[in-house]
Write an enzyme that holds these catalytic residues in place. Structure first.
Site, PDB file in Angstrom:
ATOM      1  N   HIS A   1      -9.468  -8.466  -7.982  1.00  0.00           N
ATOM      2  CA  HIS A   1      -9.276  -7.918  -6.643  1.00  0.00           C
ATOM      3  C   HIS A   1      -9.750  -8.935  -5.615  1.00  0.00           C
ATOM      4  O   HIS A   1     -10.773  -9.585  -5.783  1.00  0.00           O
ATOM      5  CB  HIS A   1     -10.086  -6.624  -6.487  1.00  0.00           C
ATOM      6  CG  HIS A   1     -10.280  -6.214  -5.062  1.00  0.00           C
ATOM      7  ND1 HIS A   1     -11.508  -6.223  -4.433  1.00  0.00           N
ATOM      8  CD2 HIS A   1      -9.393  -5.796  -4.134  1.00  0.00           C
ATOM      9  CE1 HIS A   1     -11.375  -5.818  -3.183  1.00  0.00           C
ATOM     10  NE2 HIS A   1     -10.103  -5.551  -2.979  1.00  0.00           N
TER      11      HIS A   1
ATOM     12  N   GLU B   1     -11.472  -2.522  -8.454  1.00  0.00           N
ATOM     13  CA  GLU B   1     -12.080  -3.146  -7.284  1.00  0.00           C
ATOM     14  C   GLU B   1     -13.315  -2.385  -6.798  1.00  0.00           C
ATOM     15  O   GLU B   1     -14.201  -2.987  -6.185  1.00  0.00           O
ATOM     16  CB  GLU B   1     -11.072  -3.300  -6.146  1.00  0.00           C
ATOM     17  CG  GLU B   1     -10.658  -2.017  -5.459  1.00  0.00           C
ATOM     18  CD  GLU B   1      -9.703  -2.282  -4.297  1.00  0.00           C
ATOM     19  OE1 GLU B   1     -10.151  -2.190  -3.147  1.00  0.00           O
ATOM     20  OE2 GLU B   1      -8.529  -2.590  -4.548  1.00  0.00           O
TER      21      GLU B   1
ATOM     22  N   ASP C   1      -0.463   0.084  -4.505  1.00  0.00           N
ATOM     23  CA  ASP C   1      -1.893   0.389  -4.454  1.00  0.00           C
ATOM     24  C   ASP C   1      -2.095   1.653  -3.631  1.00  0.00           C
ATOM     25  O   ASP C   1      -1.812   1.678  -2.437  1.00  0.00           O
ATOM     26  CB  ASP C   1      -2.632  -0.792  -3.826  1.00  0.00           C
ATOM     27  CG  ASP C   1      -4.142  -0.624  -3.834  1.00  0.00           C
ATOM     28  OD1 ASP C   1      -4.632   0.436  -4.255  1.00  0.00           O
ATOM     29  OD2 ASP C   1      -4.840  -1.573  -3.424  1.00  0.00           O
TER      30      ASP C   1
ATOM     31  N   ASP D   1     -14.057  -7.277  -9.335  1.00  0.00           N
ATOM     32  CA  ASP D   1     -14.407  -7.638  -7.976  1.00  0.00           C
ATOM     33  C   ASP D   1     -15.668  -8.488  -8.038  1.00  0.00           C
ATOM     34  O   ASP D   1     -16.601  -8.169  -8.774  1.00  0.00           O
ATOM     35  CB  ASP D   1     -14.639  -6.390  -7.131  1.00  0.00           C
ATOM     36  CG  ASP D   1     -14.922  -6.722  -5.687  1.00  0.00           C
ATOM     37  OD1 ASP D   1     -14.002  -6.629  -4.865  1.00  0.00           O
ATOM     38  OD2 ASP D   1     -16.085  -7.072  -5.366  1.00  0.00           O
TER      39      ASP D   1
ATOM     40  N   LYS E   1       0.841  -1.187   0.000  1.00  0.00           N
ATOM     41  CA  LYS E   1       0.000   0.000   0.000  1.00  0.00           C
ATOM     42  C   LYS E   1       0.884   1.248   0.000  1.00  0.00           C
ATOM     43  O   LYS E   1       1.904   1.309   0.693  1.00  0.00           O
ATOM     44  CB  LYS E   1      -0.910   0.014   1.228  1.00  0.00           C
ATOM     45  CG  LYS E   1      -1.880  -1.154   1.278  1.00  0.00           C
ATOM     46  CD  LYS E   1      -2.905  -1.086   0.167  1.00  0.00           C
ATOM     47  CE  LYS E   1      -3.916  -2.209   0.275  1.00  0.00           C
ATOM     48  NZ  LYS E   1      -5.005  -2.103  -0.713  1.00  0.00           N
TER      49      LYS E   1
ATOM     50  N   GLY F   1      -8.843 -10.324  -1.172  1.00  0.00           N
ATOM     51  CA  GLY F   1      -8.629  -9.878   0.195  1.00  0.00           C
ATOM     52  C   GLY F   1      -9.946  -9.857   0.952  1.00  0.00           C
ATOM     53  O   GLY F   1     -10.854 -10.644   0.697  1.00  0.00           O
TER      54      GLY F   1
ATOM     55  N   GLU G   1      -1.964   0.750  -8.642  1.00  0.00           N
ATOM     56  CA  GLU G   1      -3.392   0.438  -8.551  1.00  0.00           C
ATOM     57  C   GLU G   1      -4.152   1.600  -7.929  1.00  0.00           C
ATOM     58  O   GLU G   1      -3.689   2.219  -6.978  1.00  0.00           O
ATOM     59  CB  GLU G   1      -3.543  -0.823  -7.706  1.00  0.00           C
ATOM     60  CG  GLU G   1      -4.956  -1.308  -7.500  1.00  0.00           C
ATOM     61  CD  GLU G   1      -4.971  -2.617  -6.725  1.00  0.00           C
ATOM     62  OE1 GLU G   1      -5.985  -2.904  -6.071  1.00  0.00           O
ATOM     63  OE2 GLU G   1      -3.967  -3.362  -6.775  1.00  0.00           O
TER      64      GLU G   1
END
Length: 433
Positions: free
Chosen positions: A353, A303, A245, A326, A217, A355, A271
């Site tokens: 995407h 996403e 990202d 997503d 990130k 997580g 991203e």
């Protein structure tokens, strides 16, 4: 004839904020799922959900309740007879569409319900979702897509040609996945809230476990971003992939300036470098990245792209080099099919995407289907992997040497363990008392 007899929604939340899991430049919350169960008169339960981040879950749960009457009482045969009409009954409810249209809370609730129906259909067929989709006749897949508002980018005839061509070599591609698994990358090493020592240790551990593509990130102070990027690059060496990202935190000019500095560590993509709806901004950043890195750094997003129309514009504007679908931000499998087919027409690889809660479980099926029946290539394709919360699912993802292994259980891998629902239901579950 299987009939859906009941729709039950659960507000399930996991206390992830305290540990920094999932932390980025904008989001600080508790990973949550608006979890839907479809009871039937035939035995199997359809399970679906949409992912949220804390208090927003109560709103998406209310939206599911507002839409449930479009699903309860229907038979699977009725839905299959006109899948676009069923999809529109949810996405274009004559009184609720005004709240979107086709975006935000109503659309996410639509995705939870639609995905639960597809999970049920795959279970009734006795197949994991990826196989169920890959083996569907072309006409049934095309009939599931709503081409309204995207026919200037993809026609039913073009979709038919892509899917028919995708039958060639399918058996050989399946053998590759059965032998090697599906490529992935991990985001678990680089959450923004992690201290440097934890980033270094997690990166070293992930590399030892076989991952050769990792994401961090960015979007904090630029000097901090560069310092953390240097740590990861030093651990993984020059040949592994490092993605970044920004979670939409930058303005367009700011994104270009910050990536000019971060180019030092050879990022594979940036991203969500700016607002998710800024098509022209993404296009400008993409041109700047091409000039800055000679095409080595791509722009990736999707996403939180609200619907297939946003993806259409991103593709038409040449604003992205990686498309990140997503599973439940948009209106479920029907709309994802449209997005996968458009990506194939425009020649842009899909890296879903993941997580959150259960997104890894969802998107593995979509990526596998894309490779087997639509995109037909693994070049530039990876599925995101985050090592959080899989234990709460009956059929959790499995990985080996940095790759997803093929799911084998019937359905969409979305069924949550009853004890997890009880423990983490908000506000009455023991985890929240």
């Amino acid at each position: 004839m299987t009939r859906i007899t009941d729709v039950t929604v659960h507000d399930v939340r996991f206390p992830t904020a305290a540990s920094g899991d999932g932390s980025d430049a904008i989001n600080r919350g508790d990973y949550s799922a608006t979890y839907v169960e479809l009871g039937t008169d035939a035995g199997p339960t359809g399970a679906g959900f949409t992912f949220t981040n804390g208090r927003g879950n109560e709103i998406t749960c209310a939206a599911v309740e507002a839409l449930r009457h479009h699903v309860a009482g229907r038979t699977v045969a009725e839905i299959d007879a006109d899948p676009v009409a069923f999809w529109r009954s949810l996405s274009a409810d004559v009184q609720l569409r005004w709240l979107g249209p086709e975006k935000g809370v109503i659309h996410m609730a639509t995705g939870a319900l639609v995905n639960a129906v597809w999970d049920l259909k795959a279970k009734l067929a006795g197949k994991p979702m990826w196989r169920y989709l890959a083996e569907l006749p072309t006409d049934e897949l095309v009939a599931s897509v709503d081409f309204r508002h995207i026919s200037d980018a993809l026609t039913p005839d073009e979709a038919t040609a892509i899917l028919d061509k995708g039958r060639d070599g399918l058996t050989e591609r399946l053998a590759v996945l059965e032998r090697d698994g599906f490529p992935s990358y991990t985001t678990s090493v680089g959450w923004l809230g992690y201290p440097d020592d934890k980033v270094r240790a997690l990166t070293r551990e992930a590399y030892a476990r076989g991952w050769r593509a990792m994401k961090m990130k960015v979007g904090g102070p630029p000097a901090d971003d560069l310092r953390r990027a240097r740590i990861i690059r030093a651990e993984i060496g020059p040949d592994a992939l490092l993605m970044m990202d920004a979670n939409q935190v930058w303005d367009v000019d700011e994104a270009i300036a910050n990536m000019s500095a971060l180019a030092e560590v050879d990022p594979y993509w940036i991203e969500e470098p700016t607002h998710a709806d800024d098509i022209l901004g993404h296009a400008r950043i993409a041109r700047a990245m091409t000039e800055l890195t000679g095409g080595r750094c791509r722009v990736a997003t999707g996403e939180v792209a609200a619907n297939r129309v946003i993806f259409k514009q991103l593709l038409q504007a040449e604003a992205i080099g990686v498309m990140q679908i997503d599973a439940c931000r948009v209106g479920g499998v029907n709309e994802v099919l449209a997005e996968i087919l458009m990506a194939a027409k425009f020649g842009v690889p899909i890296c879903p995407h993941s997580g959150g809660v259960g997104l890894c479980e969802y998107v593995q099926h979509l990526a596998i289907f894309d490779y087997l029946r639509v995109g037909t290539s693994l070049e530039g394709r990876m599925v995101e992997y985050v090592d959080h919360l899989h234990e709460h699912f009956v059929d959790p993802v499995r990985t080996r040497d940095g790759r997803y292994l093929l799911p084998t259980a019937p359905g969409y891998s979305t069924l949550m363990r009853p004890e997890s629902i009880a423990q983490f239901s908000f506000p009455d579950g023991p985890a929240w008392r």
